[in-house]
Design a protein around this motif. Structure first.
Motif, PDB file in Angstrom:
ATOM      1  N   GLU A  65      -9.938   3.084  -2.178  1.00 26.04           N
ATOM      2  CA  GLU A  65      -9.099   3.111  -0.573  1.00 26.04           C
ATOM      3  C   GLU A  65      -9.052   1.862  -0.131  1.00 26.04           C
ATOM      4  OE1 GLU A  65     -10.285   4.319   3.785  1.00 26.04           O
ATOM      5  OE2 GLU A  65     -11.313   5.320   2.286  1.00 26.04           O
ATOM      6  N   VAL A  66      -7.814   1.383  -0.302  1.00 27.95           N
ATOM      7  CA  VAL A  66      -7.522  -0.114   0.331  1.00 27.95           C
ATOM      8  C   VAL A  66      -7.422  -0.132   1.700  1.00 27.95           C
ATOM      9  CG1 VAL A  66      -6.036  -1.896  -0.049  1.00 27.95           C
ATOM     10  CG2 VAL A  66      -6.620  -0.552  -1.873  1.00 27.95           C
ATOM     11  N   ASN A  67      -6.725   1.024   2.340  1.00 23.99           N
ATOM     12  CA  ASN A  67      -6.766   1.255   3.686  1.00 23.99           C
ATOM     13  C   ASN A  67      -6.929   2.484   4.392  1.00 23.99           C
ATOM     14  OD1 ASN A  67      -4.308   2.556   3.627  1.00 23.99           O
ATOM     15  ND2 ASN A  67      -3.171   0.747   2.729  1.00 23.99           N
ATOM     16  N   PRO A  68      -7.106   2.727   5.756  1.00 23.89           N
ATOM     17  CA  PRO A  68      -7.374   4.013   6.062  1.00 23.89           C
ATOM     18  C   PRO A  68      -6.532   5.177   5.647  1.00 23.89           C
ATOM     19  CG  PRO A  68      -7.916   2.406   7.824  1.00 23.89           C
ATOM     20  CD  PRO A  68      -7.387   1.661   6.540  1.00 23.89           C
ATOM     21  N   LYS A  69      -5.200   4.554   5.789  1.00 20.25           N
ATOM     22  CA  LYS A  69      -4.048   5.627   5.415  1.00 20.25           C
ATOM     23  C   LYS A  69      -4.013   6.032   4.074  1.00 20.25           C
ATOM     24  CE  LYS A  69       0.907   6.112   5.463  1.00 20.25           C
ATOM     25  NZ  LYS A  69       2.233   5.396   5.670  1.00 20.25           N
ATOM     26  N   GLN A  70      -4.483   5.105   3.306  1.00 21.19           N
ATOM     27  CA  GLN A  70      -4.552   5.505   1.900  1.00 21.19           C
ATOM     28  C   GLN A  70      -5.814   6.474   1.613  1.00 21.19           C
ATOM     29  OE1 GLN A  70      -5.917   2.353  -0.769  1.00 21.19           O
ATOM     30  NE2 GLN A  70      -4.562   3.402  -2.428  1.00 21.19           N
ATOM     31  N   GLY A  71      -6.786   6.228   2.210  1.00 19.18           N
ATOM     32  CA  GLY A  71      -8.075   7.027   2.042  1.00 19.18           C
ATOM     33  C   GLY A  71      -7.659   8.350   2.543  1.00 19.18           C
ATOM     34  N   ARG A  72      -6.922   8.738   3.835  1.00 16.76           N
ATOM     35  CA  ARG A  72      -6.563  10.047   4.188  1.00 16.76           C
ATOM     36  C   ARG A  72      -5.827  10.721   3.072  1.00 16.76           C
ATOM     37  NH1 ARG A  72      -5.803   7.318   8.792  1.00 16.76           N
ATOM     38  NH2 ARG A  72      -3.450   7.081   8.493  1.00 16.76           N
ATOM     39  N   TYR A  81     -15.626  11.400  -2.376  1.00 16.26           N
ATOM     40  CA  TYR A  81     -16.218   9.993  -2.209  1.00 16.26           C
ATOM     41  C   TYR A  81     -17.266  10.111  -3.149  1.00 16.26           C
ATOM     42  CZ  TYR A  81     -18.839   6.041  -0.135  1.00 16.26           C
ATOM     43  OH  TYR A  81     -19.330   4.788   0.041  1.00 16.26           O
ATOM     44  N   ALA A  82     -17.081   8.694  -3.904  1.00 17.78           N
ATOM     45  CA  ALA A  82     -17.972   8.285  -4.978  1.00 17.78           C
ATOM     46  C   ALA A  82     -18.921   7.091  -4.689  1.00 17.78           C
ATOM     47  CB  ALA A  82     -17.217   8.120  -6.302  1.00 17.78           C
ATOM     48  N   GLY A  83     -18.853   6.460  -3.607  1.00 16.38           N
ATOM     49  CA  GLY A  83     -19.410   5.220  -3.271  1.00 16.38           C
ATOM     50  C   GLY A  83     -18.548   4.037  -3.138  1.00 16.38           C
ATOM     51  N   ILE A  84     -19.381   2.875  -3.120  1.00 11.73           N
ATOM     52  CA  ILE A  84     -18.769   1.691  -2.768  1.00 11.73           C
ATOM     53  C   ILE A  84     -18.482   0.988  -3.977  1.00 11.73           C
ATOM     54  CG2 ILE A  84     -18.816  -0.694  -1.689  1.00 11.73           C
ATOM     55  CD1 ILE A  84     -18.664   1.650   0.203  1.00 11.73           C
ATOM     56  N   GLU A  85     -17.381   0.395  -4.431  1.00  8.16           N
ATOM     57  CA  GLU A  85     -16.966  -0.555  -5.513  1.00  8.16           C
ATOM     58  C   GLU A  85     -16.395  -1.766  -5.062  1.00  8.16           C
ATOM     59  OE1 GLU A  85     -17.170   0.278  -8.898  1.00  8.16           O
ATOM     60  OE2 GLU A  85     -18.002   2.282  -8.445  1.00  8.16           O
ATOM     61  N   THR A  86     -16.723  -2.992  -5.861  1.00  8.33           N
ATOM     62  CA  THR A  86     -16.056  -4.222  -5.345  1.00  8.33           C
ATOM     63  C   THR A  86     -14.967  -4.249  -6.194  1.00  8.33           C
ATOM     64  OG1 THR A  86     -18.253  -5.167  -5.164  1.00  8.33           O
ATOM     65  CG2 THR A  86     -16.437  -6.866  -5.233  1.00  8.33           C
ATOM     66  N   ASP A  87     -13.702  -4.697  -5.598  1.00  6.96           N
ATOM     67  CA  ASP A  87     -12.286  -4.687  -6.218  1.00  6.96           C
ATOM     68  C   ASP A  87     -12.289  -6.107  -6.767  1.00  6.96           C
ATOM     69  OD1 ASP A  87     -11.409  -6.545  -4.171  1.00  6.96           O
ATOM     70  OD2 ASP A  87     -10.168  -5.030  -3.253  1.00  6.96           O
ATOM     71  N   GLN A  88     -11.064  -6.439  -7.448  1.00  4.64           N
ATOM     72  CA  GLN A  88     -11.016  -7.529  -8.198  1.00  4.64           C
ATOM     73  C   GLN A  88     -10.908  -8.893  -7.358  1.00  4.64           C
ATOM     74  OE1 GLN A  88      -8.619  -5.299  -7.876  1.00  4.64           O
ATOM     75  NE2 GLN A  88      -6.557  -5.949  -7.636  1.00  4.64           N
ATOM     76  N   ASN A  94     -14.303   1.820  -0.499  1.00  2.41           N
ATOM     77  CA  ASN A  94     -14.780   3.314  -0.762  1.00  2.41           C
ATOM     78  C   ASN A  94     -13.900   3.460  -2.064  1.00  2.41           C
ATOM     79  OD1 ASN A  94     -16.059   3.664   1.583  1.00  2.41           O
ATOM     80  ND2 ASN A  94     -14.357   4.268   2.881  1.00  2.41           N
ATOM     81  N   SER A  95     -14.819   3.990  -3.017  1.00  2.00           N
ATOM     82  CA  SER A  95     -14.119   4.642  -4.329  1.00  2.00           C
ATOM     83  C   SER A  95     -14.257   6.316  -4.047  1.00  2.00           C
ATOM     84  CB  SER A  95     -15.010   4.184  -5.449  1.00  2.00           C
ATOM     85  OG  SER A  95     -16.169   4.408  -5.399  1.00  2.00           O
ATOM     86  N   TYR A  96     -13.247   7.042  -4.970  1.00  2.00           N
ATOM     87  CA  TYR A  96     -13.229   8.250  -4.870  1.00  2.00           C
ATOM     88  C   TYR A  96     -12.878   8.537  -6.401  1.00  2.00           C
ATOM     89  CZ  TYR A  96     -12.487   7.967   0.267  1.00  2.00           C
ATOM     90  OH  TYR A  96     -12.708   7.890   1.327  1.00  2.00           O
ATOM     91  N   MET A  97     -13.276  10.019  -6.593  1.00  2.00           N
ATOM     92  CA  MET A  97     -13.386  10.549  -7.979  1.00  2.00           C
ATOM     93  C   MET A  97     -12.982  11.953  -7.840  1.00  2.00           C
ATOM     94  SD  MET A  97     -15.078  12.356 -10.279  1.00  2.00           S
ATOM     95  CE  MET A  97     -15.562  12.409 -11.812  1.00  2.00           C
ATOM     96  N   LYS A  98     -12.121  12.306  -9.018  1.00  2.00           N
ATOM     97  CA  LYS A  98     -11.695  13.556  -9.189  1.00  2.00           C
ATOM     98  C   LYS A  98     -11.702  13.984 -10.657  1.00  2.00           C
ATOM     99  CE  LYS A  98      -8.565  17.188  -7.536  1.00  2.00           C
ATOM    100  NZ  LYS A  98      -7.410  17.428  -6.772  1.00  2.00           N
TER     101      LYS A  98
END
Length: 107
Positions: A65-72, A81-88, A94-98
């Motif tokens: 999730e880069v921004n709240p709109k993307q998260g929705r 929701y899968a936890g916190i990941e550090t991006d490049q 926030n990271s998500y998984m399916k």
């Protein structure tokens, strides 16, 4: 399966006038990058169908999730929701998984 790569090195799995789907293999996981160009009910239905094909082919998919709109948007598709990941860039996201292979630890 063989896919072309885009300028960022991601695998281009679908490119249409409505949306683009790219996969990035990293850390033993498949990270989905989705760019929606035209939103409509038909776009939603096509994305859901493509998501099912990708899940069957690759197992689990991950997204940041880069921004709240993307998260929705991610949650609208039923990702968990899968936890916190550090991006490049070193930012915590926030990271998500399916998918069936929930390969992360529950805390």
């Amino acid at each position: 399966m063989s896919f072309p790569r885009n300028e960022r090195g991601f695998l281009v799995v679908k490119a249409s006038d409505r949306y683009t789907l790219n996969l990035e293999p990293a850390d033993g996981r498949w990270w989905l990058h989705m760019d929606v160009h035209r939103w409509s009910r038909e776009t939603f239905e096509a994305l859901k169908a493509d998501e099912e094909v990708l899940l069957r082919a690759f197992g689990s998919l991950w997204a940041l999730e880069v921004n709240p709109k993307q998260g929705r948007f991610i949650r609208m598709f039923g990702w968990k929701y899968a936890g916190i990941e550090t991006d490049q860039h070193g930012k915590d996201r926030n990271s998500y998984m399916k998918g069936p292979n929930y390969g992360f630890k529950q805390e």
